[in-house]
Design a protein around this motif. Sequence first.
Motif, PDB file in Angstrom:
ATOM      1  N   THR A 103      -3.938   6.664  -4.112  1.00  0.00           N
ATOM      2  CA  THR A 103      -2.789   6.359  -4.724  1.00  0.00           C
ATOM      3  C   THR A 103      -2.931   4.974  -5.153  1.00  0.00           C
ATOM      4  OG1 THR A 103      -1.471   7.987  -3.573  1.00  0.00           O
ATOM      5  CG2 THR A 103      -0.147   6.226  -4.784  1.00  0.00           C
ATOM      6  N   GLU A 104      -2.422   4.286  -6.417  1.00  0.00           N
ATOM      7  CA  GLU A 104      -2.455   3.116  -6.626  1.00  0.00           C
ATOM      8  C   GLU A 104      -1.737   2.193  -5.867  1.00  0.00           C
ATOM      9  OE1 GLU A 104      -2.852   0.544 -10.944  1.00  0.00           O
ATOM     10  OE2 GLU A 104      -1.314   2.200 -10.973  1.00  0.00           O
ATOM     11  N   GLY A 105      -2.264   1.038  -5.576  1.00  0.00           N
ATOM     12  CA  GLY A 105      -1.567   0.039  -4.500  1.00  0.00           C
ATOM     13  C   GLY A 105      -1.681   0.284  -3.150  1.00  0.00           C
ATOM     14  N   LYS A 106      -2.509   1.480  -2.622  1.00  0.00           N
ATOM     15  CA  LYS A 106      -2.603   1.703  -1.335  1.00  0.00           C
ATOM     16  C   LYS A 106      -4.123   1.445  -0.881  1.00  0.00           C
ATOM     17  CE  LYS A 106       1.732   3.177  -0.827  1.00  0.00           C
ATOM     18  NZ  LYS A 106       2.570   2.057   0.059  1.00  0.00           N
ATOM     19  N   ALA A 107      -4.171   1.316   0.370  1.00  0.00           N
ATOM     20  CA  ALA A 107      -5.711   1.220   0.748  1.00  0.00           C
ATOM     21  C   ALA A 107      -6.379   2.541   0.838  1.00  0.00           C
ATOM     22  CB  ALA A 107      -5.518   0.421   2.088  1.00  0.00           C
ATOM     23  N   LEU A 108      -7.365   2.569   0.388  1.00  0.00           N
ATOM     24  CA  LEU A 108      -8.372   3.830   0.372  1.00  0.00           C
ATOM     25  C   LEU A 108      -9.347   3.715   1.277  1.00  0.00           C
ATOM     26  CD1 LEU A 108     -11.179   3.047  -1.320  1.00  0.00           C
ATOM     27  CD2 LEU A 108      -9.741   3.132  -3.121  1.00  0.00           C
ATOM     28  N   LEU A 109      -9.540   2.580   1.964  1.00  0.00           N
ATOM     29  CA  LEU A 109     -10.686   2.324   3.099  1.00  0.00           C
ATOM     30  C   LEU A 109     -10.303   1.203   3.619  1.00  0.00           C
ATOM     31  CD1 LEU A 109     -13.049   3.993   3.863  1.00  0.00           C
ATOM     32  CD2 LEU A 109     -14.266   2.443   2.860  1.00  0.00           C
ATOM     33  N   GLU A 110     -10.851   1.073   4.813  1.00  0.00           N
ATOM     34  CA  GLU A 110     -10.844  -0.353   5.618  1.00  0.00           C
ATOM     35  C   GLU A 110     -12.090  -1.005   6.026  1.00  0.00           C
ATOM     36  OE1 GLU A 110      -8.361  -0.609   9.027  1.00  0.00           O
ATOM     37  OE2 GLU A 110      -6.330  -0.481   8.073  1.00  0.00           O
ATOM     38  N   ILE A 111     -12.467  -2.047   5.653  1.00  0.00           N
ATOM     39  CA  ILE A 111     -13.901  -2.732   6.113  1.00  0.00           C
ATOM     40  C   ILE A 111     -13.461  -4.071   6.692  1.00  0.00           C
ATOM     41  CG2 ILE A 111     -16.137  -3.462   5.000  1.00  0.00           C
ATOM     42  CD1 ILE A 111     -15.811  -1.805   2.816  1.00  0.00           C
ATOM     43  N   THR A 112     -14.190  -4.229   7.817  1.00  0.00           N
ATOM     44  CA  THR A 112     -14.045  -5.212   8.827  1.00  0.00           C
ATOM     45  C   THR A 112     -12.554  -5.465   9.006  1.00  0.00           C
ATOM     46  OG1 THR A 112     -14.033  -6.846   6.721  1.00  0.00           O
ATOM     47  CG2 THR A 112     -16.374  -6.395   7.859  1.00  0.00           C
TER      48      THR A 112
END
Length: 432
Positions: A103-112
């Motif tokens: 969804t636009e504006g939402k996190a699709l993944l977390e890195i570090t």
Amino acid sequence: MTTSPKSRRRVLVSVSAVAAVSLGVGVAAGSRIASPEDAAAKTAPPKASQITVPVEKKALASKVVGRGDASFDGAVNIRVETSGLHTPAVVTGKVPAVGSTITEGKALLEITGRPVIGLAGVLPMYRSLSPGSKGPDVLQLEQTLDRLGLDPGTVDDEYDTDTSQAVERLYEKAGYDAPEPDEQLSQAVDNAKKQVDAAKNQLRQAKSQLKAAKDAKAKDTSVQQGAVDDAEENLADAQEAENEAEFKAGTPLPVSEIVYVKTLPRRVDDVKVERGGTVNGVVMSASGAALVVTVKVDAETAARLKAGMAASLDLGDDGTTVAAKVRRITKNGDTYDVVVAPNALTASQLALLRDANVRVTIPVKSTAGKVLAVPVAALSSGSDGASRIEVLRNGQVELVPVKVGLSADGFVQVTPSGDAKLSEGDQVVVGK
């Protein structure tokens, strides 16, 4: 030798009998003998007669019918640019499941520990942005922020304080702290504040000395006044430097924390990373969240179709259909892909269509109600190239000139030309 009357009678009877038998045999034999002309007449085929069908009054509809595979629209590979990171690009969370929605504006993944936020846009995120940045990527960012209702101020190609504040709101809406500015920029702000404080002290001292000179009724206070003027100018410069330092230390947008995808939302088709792994290239592939059916057609058929045309999808043997529309037509080698999207789907219909091969019908043209129609085989052309049909009336064949309309399902719309007459039920010749 003398013959008796009785003997003569027996001879005559015998001769008569032989003659009668011979005559019968001759008649029978003669009846089996025929001339060549008679034989040809008896073996010749019957005279040809016309094969006719009645003129019908019916509605005609031309349509394209084919089968296509259902899939989620427009698969794309999603990459995260990690060149701006000072540590290994380790996946720490938010790994999506196949079938989930981006969804636009939402996190699709977390890195570090930081989010990778998905936004809709054509230009990829190729550099980090911060106050003072200019360019088309800034314009795209501000257009996106404005569309999301985050108020970036004037939508232009300059990353300013309003843009920084809108980026802060973007992160707040996604549930994360906004990115921190570079440490050197923060130190520059601290130093600028100290310079402002020092300039203020200098100004206070200069004003105090000027006041003391005036209180002592000194005749010449130009030196003290000059010191005040210089202190005021130094303060103004220090405050301007502070404003500039604070501007530069506004909220940035790291290149590793934003991914642009042409359209959102999208469905996750495949995930290339796992928690604890390191990002290297594509992190996932995703397709449009909308289900579509793609039908392959030739160039001639493609020329009859256009985006926006109504269509229908056959969901099974029970005759259930779903209304749809042609979304786009694209060339694919020697053929064309016609992408058809359903107008709306229930959960059960979505389950039936997913990964299925379905029948697609696209009406191309239709007559306005019922028209006179004849089989295509009834048409012929005159010496002038005009169309005509043969109508059998009172045992005689009459040529009727016609104008030809829509053709569909083996029938063609016909309208009599000039003073010619043609009615429903008239018998038209389709063969002999």
